[in-house]
Motif scaffolding. Sequence first.
Motif, PDB file in Angstrom:
ATOM      1  N   ILE A 148      -4.104 -27.146 -12.896  1.00  0.00           N
ATOM      2  CA  ILE A 148      -2.753 -27.080 -13.477  1.00  0.00           C
ATOM      3  C   ILE A 148      -2.848 -27.573 -14.913  1.00  0.00           C
ATOM      4  CG2 ILE A 148      -0.339 -27.826 -13.284  1.00  0.00           C
ATOM      5  CD1 ILE A 148      -0.851 -28.473 -10.352  1.00  0.00           C
ATOM      6  N   ASN A 149      -2.377 -26.738 -15.838  1.00  0.00           N
ATOM      7  CA  ASN A 149      -2.425 -27.093 -17.258  1.00  0.00           C
ATOM      8  C   ASN A 149      -1.343 -28.113 -17.632  1.00  0.00           C
ATOM      9  OD1 ASN A 149      -4.479 -25.837 -18.915  1.00  0.00           O
ATOM     10  ND2 ASN A 149      -3.640 -23.850 -18.241  1.00  0.00           N
ATOM     11  N   TYR A 150      -1.636 -28.740 -18.735  1.00  0.00           N
ATOM     12  CA  TYR A 150      -0.634 -29.604 -19.363  1.00  0.00           C
ATOM     13  C   TYR A 150       0.529 -28.725 -19.787  1.00  0.00           C
ATOM     14  CZ  TYR A 150       1.582 -32.321 -23.158  1.00  0.00           C
ATOM     15  OH  TYR A 150       2.472 -32.966 -23.986  1.00  0.00           O
ATOM     16  N   GLU A 154       7.570 -26.268 -20.945  1.00  0.00           N
ATOM     17  CA  GLU A 154       8.200 -25.542 -19.848  1.00  0.00           C
ATOM     18  C   GLU A 154       7.592 -25.997 -18.529  1.00  0.00           C
ATOM     19  OE1 GLU A 154       7.505 -21.383 -20.335  1.00  0.00           O
ATOM     20  OE2 GLU A 154       5.319 -21.614 -20.472  1.00  0.00           O
ATOM     21  N   SER A 155       8.294 -25.799 -17.466  1.00  0.00           N
ATOM     22  CA  SER A 155       7.825 -26.250 -16.163  1.00  0.00           C
ATOM     23  C   SER A 155       6.749 -25.325 -15.604  1.00  0.00           C
ATOM     24  CB  SER A 155       8.994 -26.335 -15.177  1.00  0.00           C
ATOM     25  OG  SER A 155       9.596 -25.055 -14.993  1.00  0.00           O
ATOM     26  N   VAL A 156       5.889 -25.867 -14.781  1.00  0.00           N
ATOM     27  CA  VAL A 156       4.808 -25.114 -14.131  1.00  0.00           C
ATOM     28  C   VAL A 156       4.900 -25.351 -12.616  1.00  0.00           C
ATOM     29  CG1 VAL A 156       3.275 -25.139 -16.123  1.00  0.00           C
ATOM     30  CG2 VAL A 156       3.210 -27.044 -14.507  1.00  0.00           C
ATOM     31  N   TYR A 157       4.245 -24.435 -11.879  1.00  0.00           N
ATOM     32  CA  TYR A 157       4.370 -24.476 -10.427  1.00  0.00           C
ATOM     33  C   TYR A 157       3.354 -25.441  -9.810  1.00  0.00           C
ATOM     34  CZ  TYR A 157       4.648 -22.840  -5.591  1.00  0.00           C
ATOM     35  OH  TYR A 157       4.802 -22.749  -4.219  1.00  0.00           O
ATOM     36  N   PHE A 158       3.852 -26.266  -8.871  1.00  0.00           N
ATOM     37  CA  PHE A 158       3.010 -27.169  -8.082  1.00  0.00           C
ATOM     38  C   PHE A 158       3.042 -26.670  -6.635  1.00  0.00           C
ATOM     39  CE2 PHE A 158       3.631 -29.706 -11.791  1.00  0.00           C
ATOM     40  CZ  PHE A 158       2.584 -30.632 -11.865  1.00  0.00           C
ATOM     41  N   ALA A 159       1.869 -26.191  -6.164  1.00  0.00           N
ATOM     42  CA  ALA A 159       1.804 -25.569  -4.840  1.00  0.00           C
ATOM     43  C   ALA A 159       2.163 -26.543  -3.730  1.00  0.00           C
ATOM     44  CB  ALA A 159       0.409 -24.998  -4.613  1.00  0.00           C
ATOM     45  N   THR A 160       1.617 -27.741  -3.776  1.00  0.00           N
ATOM     46  CA  THR A 160       1.890 -28.714  -2.712  1.00  0.00           C
ATOM     47  C   THR A 160       3.377 -29.029  -2.630  1.00  0.00           C
ATOM     48  OG1 THR A 160      -0.303 -29.712  -3.011  1.00  0.00           O
ATOM     49  CG2 THR A 160       1.367 -31.024  -1.849  1.00  0.00           C
ATOM     50  N   ASP A 162       5.639 -27.136  -3.928  1.00  0.00           N
ATOM     51  CA  ASP A 162       6.354 -25.858  -3.896  1.00  0.00           C
ATOM     52  C   ASP A 162       7.563 -25.905  -4.821  1.00  0.00           C
ATOM     53  OD1 ASP A 162       6.923 -23.234  -3.193  1.00  0.00           O
ATOM     54  OD2 ASP A 162       8.086 -23.823  -1.388  1.00  0.00           O
ATOM     55  N   GLN A 163       7.264 -26.323  -6.031  1.00  0.00           N
ATOM     56  CA  GLN A 163       8.337 -26.383  -7.027  1.00  0.00           C
ATOM     57  C   GLN A 163       7.751 -26.368  -8.431  1.00  0.00           C
ATOM     58  OE1 GLN A 163      10.219 -30.223  -6.128  1.00  0.00           O
ATOM     59  NE2 GLN A 163       9.099 -31.216  -7.791  1.00  0.00           N
ATOM     60  N   TYR A 164       8.627 -26.060  -9.387  1.00  0.00           N
ATOM     61  CA  TYR A 164       8.233 -26.073 -10.789  1.00  0.00           C
ATOM     62  C   TYR A 164       8.696 -27.407 -11.420  1.00  0.00           C
ATOM     63  CZ  TYR A 164       7.155 -21.090 -10.613  1.00  0.00           C
ATOM     64  OH  TYR A 164       6.599 -19.854 -10.317  1.00  0.00           O
ATOM     65  N   LYS A 165       7.829 -27.897 -12.245  1.00  0.00           N
ATOM     66  CA  LYS A 165       8.201 -29.112 -12.975  1.00  0.00           C
ATOM     67  C   LYS A 165       7.272 -29.270 -14.172  1.00  0.00           C
ATOM     68  CE  LYS A 165       5.357 -32.556 -10.588  1.00  0.00           C
ATOM     69  NZ  LYS A 165       5.341 -33.957 -10.129  1.00  0.00           N
ATOM     70  N   TYR A 166       7.628 -30.175 -15.059  1.00  0.00           N
ATOM     71  CA  TYR A 166       6.783 -30.433 -16.229  1.00  0.00           C
ATOM     72  C   TYR A 166       5.534 -31.211 -15.793  1.00  0.00           C
ATOM     73  CZ  TYR A 166      10.833 -29.031 -18.967  1.00  0.00           C
ATOM     74  OH  TYR A 166      11.884 -28.326 -19.499  1.00  0.00           O
ATOM     75  N   GLY A 258       3.055 -43.761 -26.855  1.00  0.00           N
ATOM     76  CA  GLY A 258       3.965 -43.758 -25.718  1.00  0.00           C
ATOM     77  C   GLY A 258       4.426 -42.401 -25.240  1.00  0.00           C
ATOM     78  N   LYS A 259       4.006 -41.336 -25.907  1.00  0.00           N
ATOM     79  CA  LYS A 259       4.423 -39.983 -25.516  1.00  0.00           C
ATOM     80  C   LYS A 259       3.202 -39.157 -25.138  1.00  0.00           C
ATOM     81  CE  LYS A 259       8.450 -39.977 -28.580  1.00  0.00           C
ATOM     82  NZ  LYS A 259       9.137 -39.287 -29.707  1.00  0.00           N
ATOM     83  N   PRO A 260       3.329 -38.308 -24.095  1.00  0.00           N
ATOM     84  CA  PRO A 260       2.176 -37.492 -23.684  1.00  0.00           C
ATOM     85  C   PRO A 260       1.837 -36.417 -24.708  1.00  0.00           C
ATOM     86  CG  PRO A 260       4.126 -36.858 -22.444  1.00  0.00           C
ATOM     87  CD  PRO A 260       4.511 -38.078 -23.221  1.00  0.00           C
ATOM     88  N   VAL A 261       0.528 -36.185 -24.885  1.00  0.00           N
ATOM     89  CA  VAL A 261       0.033 -35.085 -25.743  1.00  0.00           C
ATOM     90  C   VAL A 261      -0.955 -34.286 -24.913  1.00  0.00           C
ATOM     91  CG1 VAL A 261       0.397 -36.319 -27.906  1.00  0.00           C
ATOM     92  CG2 VAL A 261      -1.772 -36.586 -26.697  1.00  0.00           C
ATOM     93  N   ASN A 262      -1.252 -33.085 -25.373  1.00  0.00           N
ATOM     94  CA  ASN A 262      -2.142 -32.203 -24.623  1.00  0.00           C
ATOM     95  C   ASN A 262      -3.603 -32.595 -24.833  1.00  0.00           C
ATOM     96  OD1 ASN A 262      -3.416 -30.132 -23.284  1.00  0.00           O
ATOM     97  ND2 ASN A 262      -2.276 -28.471 -24.316  1.00  0.00           N
ATOM     98  N   PRO A 263      -4.315 -33.029 -23.763  1.00  0.00           N
ATOM     99  CA  PRO A 263      -5.715 -33.403 -23.907  1.00  0.00           C
ATOM    100  C   PRO A 263      -6.596 -32.235 -24.370  1.00  0.00           C
ATOM    101  CG  PRO A 263      -4.822 -34.224 -21.831  1.00  0.00           C
ATOM    102  CD  PRO A 263      -3.823 -33.285 -22.413  1.00  0.00           C
ATOM    103  N   LEU A 264      -6.182 -30.979 -24.031  1.00  0.00           N
ATOM    104  CA  LEU A 264      -7.012 -29.816 -24.417  1.00  0.00           C
ATOM    105  C   LEU A 264      -7.166 -29.718 -25.926  1.00  0.00           C
ATOM    106  CD1 LEU A 264      -5.944 -26.916 -22.002  1.00  0.00           C
ATOM    107  CD2 LEU A 264      -8.219 -27.970 -22.262  1.00  0.00           C
ATOM    108  N   ASN A 265      -6.206 -30.260 -26.659  1.00  0.00           N
ATOM    109  CA  ASN A 265      -6.295 -30.206 -28.121  1.00  0.00           C
ATOM    110  C   ASN A 265      -7.404 -31.110 -28.668  1.00  0.00           C
ATOM    111  OD1 ASN A 265      -4.093 -28.472 -28.146  1.00  0.00           O
ATOM    112  ND2 ASN A 265      -2.606 -30.140 -28.460  1.00  0.00           N
ATOM    113  N   TYR A 266      -7.956 -31.953 -27.805  1.00  0.00           N
ATOM    114  CA  TYR A 266      -8.983 -32.914 -28.285  1.00  0.00           C
ATOM    115  C   TYR A 266     -10.309 -32.766 -27.542  1.00  0.00           C
ATOM    116  CZ  TYR A 266      -4.920 -35.149 -30.399  1.00  0.00           C
ATOM    117  OH  TYR A 266      -3.798 -35.405 -31.142  1.00  0.00           O
ATOM    118  N   LEU A 267     -10.299 -32.030 -26.444  1.00  0.00           N
ATOM    119  CA  LEU A 267     -11.541 -31.878 -25.689  1.00  0.00           C
ATOM    120  C   LEU A 267     -12.478 -30.926 -26.416  1.00  0.00           C
ATOM    121  CD1 LEU A 267     -10.080 -31.712 -22.077  1.00  0.00           C
ATOM    122  CD2 LEU A 267     -11.622 -33.489 -22.973  1.00  0.00           C
ATOM    123  N   GLU A 268     -13.750 -31.263 -26.509  1.00  0.00           N
ATOM    124  CA  GLU A 268     -14.715 -30.396 -27.210  1.00  0.00           C
ATOM    125  C   GLU A 268     -15.304 -29.372 -26.255  1.00  0.00           C
ATOM    126  OE1 GLU A 268     -17.782 -32.950 -28.668  1.00  0.00           O
ATOM    127  OE2 GLU A 268     -18.357 -33.687 -26.698  1.00  0.00           O
TER     128      GLU A 268
END
Length: 268
Positions: A148-150, A154-160, A162-166, A258-268
Amino acid sequence: MGKLRKNQKSYLTIGVITLAAVIVLAGISYRQSKTQEMDEQEAVIMAESEWTEDAAADGGDTDLSDAEQDSEAASDSSAGDTDASTAEDSAASSTEMNTAGAADGSAQGSTVIEGTTEDAVETMASTATLSFSESDVLRWPLQGDILINYSMDESVYFATLDQYKYNPALIIRGDVNAQVSAAAAGQVTGIETTAETGETVTMDIGNGYQLVCGQLKDLQVKEGDFVGAGELIGYISEPTKYYSVEGSNLYFAMIKDGKPVNPLNYLE
């Protein structure tokens, strides 16, 4: 003639009697004089004796009082000397103890200062490395597919669920017992266990940046530890009930001020 002799005898007898009377009177007078003299002498002797006894008594009391005063003075002087000696000994002992204590304290102080200095040096050295910036990169803490991506736009689907959320983190697939390493050098600032992410480690990597790794077990670090990039943190555990369908994974989040950021922007 015979009458003359008779008169002579009478005169002689009278003279003898008179002489005897005189002698007797003289003896009586002498005895009275002697008795009076003896009485006077005895009176004088008794008076002198009484005066001597009184004087002796007075003098003895005076001497005794003086002796007692001298004894008390000597006792006071001795007590004073003893007190002074005790005070001096106490002062000397106190001085020695204070000196010894000061020496020990100084030695201990040096040890504490040295230990603190070493810790401070280590802390400063470690803190000096915590200077993560926007241009820096992260290592992958675990090799695996992203389940599941960051997503905070917008909200994304969580299978367990069974709902969308951030989603404020990357959910990375990982086998149970797979190793998880530090994505950057940092200090462990928090370890907690939650229902959603299980055993979770938070690290400060500098300049307001933090990394959060969840779904762990068998942690190799503790709160306060400084961890180098690539150093082992722990292992992947069985997934919590929030991710039972997705399967075992690493919950990997990055926070800036104190605010979440996308780790993918920093992963090499």
